[in-house]
Scaffold this motif. Structure first.
Motif, PDB file in Angstrom:
ATOM      1  N   LYS A  51     -10.215  -4.047  16.504  1.00  0.00           N
ATOM      2  CA  LYS A  51     -10.555  -5.011  15.469  1.00  0.00           C
ATOM      3  C   LYS A  51     -11.838  -5.720  15.840  1.00  0.00           C
ATOM      4  O   LYS A  51     -11.926  -6.343  16.904  1.00  0.00           O
ATOM      5  N   ARG A 294      -2.814  -5.191   4.540  1.00  0.00           N
ATOM      6  CA  ARG A 294      -3.567  -4.071   3.985  1.00  0.00           C
ATOM      7  C   ARG A 294      -3.309  -2.805   4.789  1.00  0.00           C
ATOM      8  O   ARG A 294      -3.297  -2.833   6.024  1.00  0.00           O
ATOM      9  N   CYS A 296      -4.776  -0.079   6.350  1.00  0.00           N
ATOM     10  CA  CYS A 296      -6.177   0.114   6.718  1.00  0.00           C
ATOM     11  C   CYS A 296      -6.500   1.544   7.119  1.00  0.00           C
ATOM     12  O   CYS A 296      -7.656   1.882   7.296  1.00  0.00           O
ATOM     13  N   ARG A 299      -9.449   2.656   9.969  1.00  0.00           N
ATOM     14  CA  ARG A 299     -10.477   1.643  10.183  1.00  0.00           C
ATOM     15  C   ARG A 299      -9.910   0.250   9.940  1.00  0.00           C
ATOM     16  O   ARG A 299      -8.941   0.086   9.217  1.00  0.00           O
ATOM     17  N   TYR A 300     -10.533  -0.717  10.563  1.00  0.00           N
ATOM     18  CA  TYR A 300     -10.131  -2.095  10.320  1.00  0.00           C
ATOM     19  C   TYR A 300     -10.932  -2.672   9.160  1.00  0.00           C
ATOM     20  O   TYR A 300     -12.157  -2.676   9.173  1.00  0.00           O
ATOM     21  N   PHE A 301     -10.227  -3.140   8.166  1.00  0.00           N
ATOM     22  CA  PHE A 301     -10.835  -3.928   7.110  1.00  0.00           C
ATOM     23  C   PHE A 301     -10.281  -5.343   7.254  1.00  0.00           C
ATOM     24  O   PHE A 301      -9.769  -5.712   8.291  1.00  0.00           O
TER      25      PHE A 301
END
Length: 349
Positions: A51, A294, A296, A299-301
């Motif tokens: 993250k 979320r 994700c 990937r980290y959003f």
């Protein structure tokens, strides 16, 4: 020490591996996902998805921490060179060397002949499962131009489409495959029974006809749909009414529909709300804000979906669950609560 160093050290002996695992319990528990990613060249990367931590300095934003590489995988046309060494990876002897350049400094590189690709990746995955454990999420990212997808234990598959024509890509995938996430473009339709509609999370650019199809057949949990043309009210009313009746969308948590045009194509808010038959919260009161974690993928959003704070909502007939619905300019948001209508109204301030 870097995780890649610990990974290499674990091959010194069984006792060394045991020592590393016992001394790094807290560190390994902080790892939420490990990603396999193949780019446009015949090589792949295995990394810990970290993250990012953002620091704002004046006009610029700096990312303090990026993904942490564990190893690279490279297909070679001929046998290993002299700078390689051999490791026993889950019972298979694999050639390695150390990468000493770029942002992957001192990252171990596994090399193998194309004919051994499947068995090598399977051995590496089994080794990682044994080293890090099976409580971590393992993701395989398939690009539209690199659609090799191994069938491995505890592995979620994500599809990333950059060039469009999702239907052509889908025809090359195993018919039984259910994906964790799809990001890309959708030009042509799928059959209603297609596993595409079971994908947990989708983020797609599509035209108005395809939007209606996705809203008709989607069985996943979260969807962000960007429509390149004006939106038909009929599609949204049919979607909401089917959700209200309990006929479909049992797993849905969050839906976001956006149009790419400006204010000339704003949604006709009143017309849509009347057609749906929404309920209203007193405008003098503050409605609760809906968010869910979320999905994700690799990937980290942002960790949660965009908040929905709306005075309009609908109720599902089968279990009395509530969904907040917000229509603002060119965006429609639909968020499903775990609460019944009575529990939901108790959250109103």
């Amino acid at each position: 020490m870097e995780t890649s160093n610990l990974f290499l050290m674990s091959f010194v002996s069984k006792n060394m591996k045991k020592l590393i695992k016992s001394s790094q319990i807290k560190r390994f528990k902080s790892i939420s996902r490990i990603v396999y990613y193949y780019d446009i060249t015949p090589k792949g990367m295995v990394y810990i998805s970290v993250k990012p931590i953002f620091h704002c300095t004046g006009r610029w934003t700096r990312v303090a921490k990026a993904n942490e590489f564990i190893l690279k995988m490279v297909e070679c046309k001929e046998d290993a060179e002299n700078d390689h060494f051999v490791l026993n990876i889950a019972g298979k002897l694999i050639n390695f060397k150390i990468c000493k350049k770029g942002y992957e400094d001192y990252c171990p590189v596994a090399s193998f002949l194309p004919i051994n690709k499947v068995s090598v990746i399977e051995s590496i995955h089994n080794c990682l499962l044994n080293f890090f454990g099976d409580s971590i999420e393992y993701y395989w990212v398939a690009e539209d131009d690199k659609l090799f997808i191994p069938r491995l234990k505890n592995l979620s598959v994500c599809l990333r489409i950059r060039i469009g024509n999702l239907d052509k890509v889908w025809s090359t995938l195993p018919s039984s495959l259910v994906l964790k996430q799809i990001i890309g473009w959708m030009d042509n339709p799928f059959k209603p029974e297609s596993n595409f509609y079971q994908t947990e999370s989708i983020s797609l650019n599509l035209n108005s006809k395809r939007l209606l199809e996705v809203l008709s057949y989607f069985q996943g949990r979260q969807a962000i749909l960007t429509c390149s043309y004006s939106f038909e009210i009929r599609g949204l009313t049919e979607f909401v009414n089917r959700w209200k009746s309990g006929e479909a969308f049992q797993k849905l948590e969050y839906l976001e529909v956006l149009t790419s045009f400006g204010t000339d194509y704003e949604f006709r808010q009143t017309q849509i709300l009347n057609a749906i038959g929404v309920k209203q919260i007193d405008e003098r009161k503050t409605p609760p804000s809906h968010t869910v974690p979320r999905i994700c993928g690799w990937r980290y959003f942002r960790p949660k979906t965009d908040p929905i704070s709306s005075h309009t909502y609908v109720v599902r007939e089968t279990d009395n669950r509530v969904a907040s619905i917000s229509i603002q300019q060119t965006t429609i948001l639909f968020g499903v609560w775990n609460e019944t209508e009575e529990e939901f109204l108790a959250l109103v301030k």
